[in-house]
Motif scaffolding. Structure first.
Motif, PDB file in Angstrom:
ATOM      1  N   THR A 151       0.660  -0.971  -0.156  1.00  0.00           N
ATOM      2  CA  THR A 151      -0.065   0.271  -0.120  1.00  0.00           C
ATOM      3  C   THR A 151       0.735   0.984   0.166  1.00  0.00           C
ATOM      4  O   THR A 151       1.834   0.946   1.220  1.00  0.00           O
ATOM      5  CB  THR A 151      -1.031  -0.174   1.000  1.00  0.00           C
ATOM      6  N   TYR A 153       1.097   5.659   0.359  1.00  0.00           N
ATOM      7  CA  TYR A 153       0.306   6.677   0.942  1.00  0.00           C
ATOM      8  C   TYR A 153       1.181   7.706   0.457  1.00  0.00           C
ATOM      9  O   TYR A 153       2.418   8.114   0.215  1.00  0.00           O
ATOM     10  CB  TYR A 153      -0.012   6.797   1.894  1.00  0.00           C
ATOM     11  N   SER A 160      -2.956  16.784  -1.053  1.00  0.00           N
ATOM     12  CA  SER A 160      -4.294  15.842  -1.948  1.00  0.00           C
ATOM     13  C   SER A 160      -3.348  14.640  -1.429  1.00  0.00           C
ATOM     14  O   SER A 160      -2.090  14.674  -0.989  1.00  0.00           O
ATOM     15  CB  SER A 160      -4.152  16.245  -3.615  1.00  0.00           C
ATOM     16  N   LEU A 162      -3.469  10.384  -1.580  1.00  0.00           N
ATOM     17  CA  LEU A 162      -3.955   9.197  -2.658  1.00  0.00           C
ATOM     18  C   LEU A 162      -3.433   7.759  -2.169  1.00  0.00           C
ATOM     19  O   LEU A 162      -1.882   7.879  -1.583  1.00  0.00           O
ATOM     20  CB  LEU A 162      -3.315   9.456  -4.545  1.00  0.00           C
ATOM     21  N   ALA A 165      -3.512   0.912  -2.778  1.00  0.00           N
ATOM     22  CA  ALA A 165      -4.100  -0.355  -2.271  1.00  0.00           C
ATOM     23  C   ALA A 165      -3.082  -1.599  -2.519  1.00  0.00           C
ATOM     24  O   ALA A 165      -2.333  -2.169  -1.164  1.00  0.00           O
ATOM     25  CB  ALA A 165      -5.580   0.107  -1.939  1.00  0.00           C
ATOM     26  N   ASN A 181      -5.992   0.420  -7.563  1.00  0.00           N
ATOM     27  CA  ASN A 181      -6.876  -0.079  -7.052  1.00  0.00           C
ATOM     28  C   ASN A 181      -6.656   1.237  -6.136  1.00  0.00           C
ATOM     29  O   ASN A 181      -6.384   0.825  -4.391  1.00  0.00           O
ATOM     30  CB  ASN A 181      -6.657  -1.627  -5.554  1.00  0.00           C
ATOM     31  N   ASN A 182      -6.391   2.575  -6.119  1.00  0.00           N
ATOM     32  CA  ASN A 182      -6.915   3.513  -5.596  1.00  0.00           C
ATOM     33  C   ASN A 182      -7.910   4.740  -5.270  1.00  0.00           C
ATOM     34  O   ASN A 182      -8.772   3.991  -5.086  1.00  0.00           O
ATOM     35  CB  ASN A 182      -5.222   4.635  -6.441  1.00  0.00           C
ATOM     36  N   SER A 183      -7.657   5.324  -3.756  1.00  0.00           N
ATOM     37  CA  SER A 183      -8.877   6.119  -3.503  1.00  0.00           C
ATOM     38  C   SER A 183      -7.906   7.419  -2.711  1.00  0.00           C
ATOM     39  O   SER A 183      -6.685   7.124  -2.480  1.00  0.00           O
ATOM     40  CB  SER A 183      -9.857   5.127  -2.506  1.00  0.00           C
ATOM     41  N   GLY A 184      -8.678   8.048  -2.485  1.00  0.00           N
ATOM     42  CA  GLY A 184      -8.007   9.456  -2.278  1.00  0.00           C
ATOM     43  C   GLY A 184      -8.769  10.584  -2.110  1.00  0.00           C
ATOM     44  O   GLY A 184      -9.960  10.575  -2.347  1.00  0.00           O
ATOM     45  N   ASN A 185      -8.675  11.900  -1.766  1.00  0.00           N
ATOM     46  CA  ASN A 185      -8.432  12.821  -1.800  1.00  0.00           C
ATOM     47  C   ASN A 185      -7.560  13.803  -2.454  1.00  0.00           C
ATOM     48  O   ASN A 185      -6.921  14.157  -1.984  1.00  0.00           O
ATOM     49  CB  ASN A 185      -9.067  13.164  -0.084  1.00  0.00           C
TER      50      ASN A 185
END
Length: 196
Positions: A151, A153, A160, A162, A165, A181-185
């Motif tokens: 993972t 970070y 910002s 991201l 994973a 398999n990413n996610s974030g702000n």
């Protein structure tokens, strides 16, 4: 009686001489066996409190500091290892006065394959002030690729975030990267509008 003492002492001397002969011969045999299993995986060079500067045509490309660096060169695939951690400053042609940084608790470099690995709270800060944090990362210097399946970070200079994973793959100058398999702000100002 004196005759028997002389014979007795001669026999003791003969037995003692034979014992020494057999002990020495058995020691020689053991040494031969030890030589067959000779261990060559030991460091040929050890540097304490290392401070290394790498230059290319007089220009500093890299500065590394480590409490301990060991070089293993008497094996088929020689390598250099920093078992007690390493801090690296790397300089990019685009921004030569603003170095990127890499910190890790452990690092290893395979000289033949030009392959690096770093483990343990790895942090990479680019010259653009992006921070990548992960547990392990690999750099194939020949293919100019950095990757990990851990993972990742990422924090950008504008705050910002991201999360990749399932890891990432990037060019070694971080000009391009792919997260799995990413996610974030993400800052909305950075997202391009359609049609542009």
């Amino acid at each position: 009686m004196k005759f028997f003492r002389k014979i007795f002492y001669k026999n003791i001397a003969a037995v003692f001489g034979c014992a020494i002969f057999f002990v020495l011969n058995s020691c020689d045999e053991d040494l031969t066996k030890i030589d067959k299993n000779n261990n060559t995986n030991f460091p040929s060079q050890i540097i304490n409190n290392a401070n290394i500067v790498q230059r290319d045509s007089g220009v500093v490309k890299l500065r590394a500091t480590a409490p301990l660096i060991e070089k293993y060169e008497f094996i088929d695939s020689p390598y250099i290892v920093a078992k007690k951690g390493i801090n690296i400053l790397f300089y990019d042609k685009k921004k030569p006065k603003v170095p990127g940084k890499i910190n890790a608790k452990y690092a290893k470099f395979n000289e033949k394959k030009k392959f690096y690995e770093a483990n343990g709270n790895v942090k990479i800060i680019t010259s653009e002030n992006q921070m990548f944090a992960m547990q392990s990362v690999y750099w194939d210097q020949i293919k100019r690729t950095i990757y990990t399946s851990d993972t990742v970070y990422v924090t950008d200079k504008d705050g910002s975030t991201l999360v990749g994973a399932n890891g990432m793959k990037a060019k070694d100058d971080f000009s391009e990267y792919t997260f799995f398999n990413n996610s974030g702000n993400i800052n909305a100002k950075k997202i391009p509008e359609k049609g542009r």
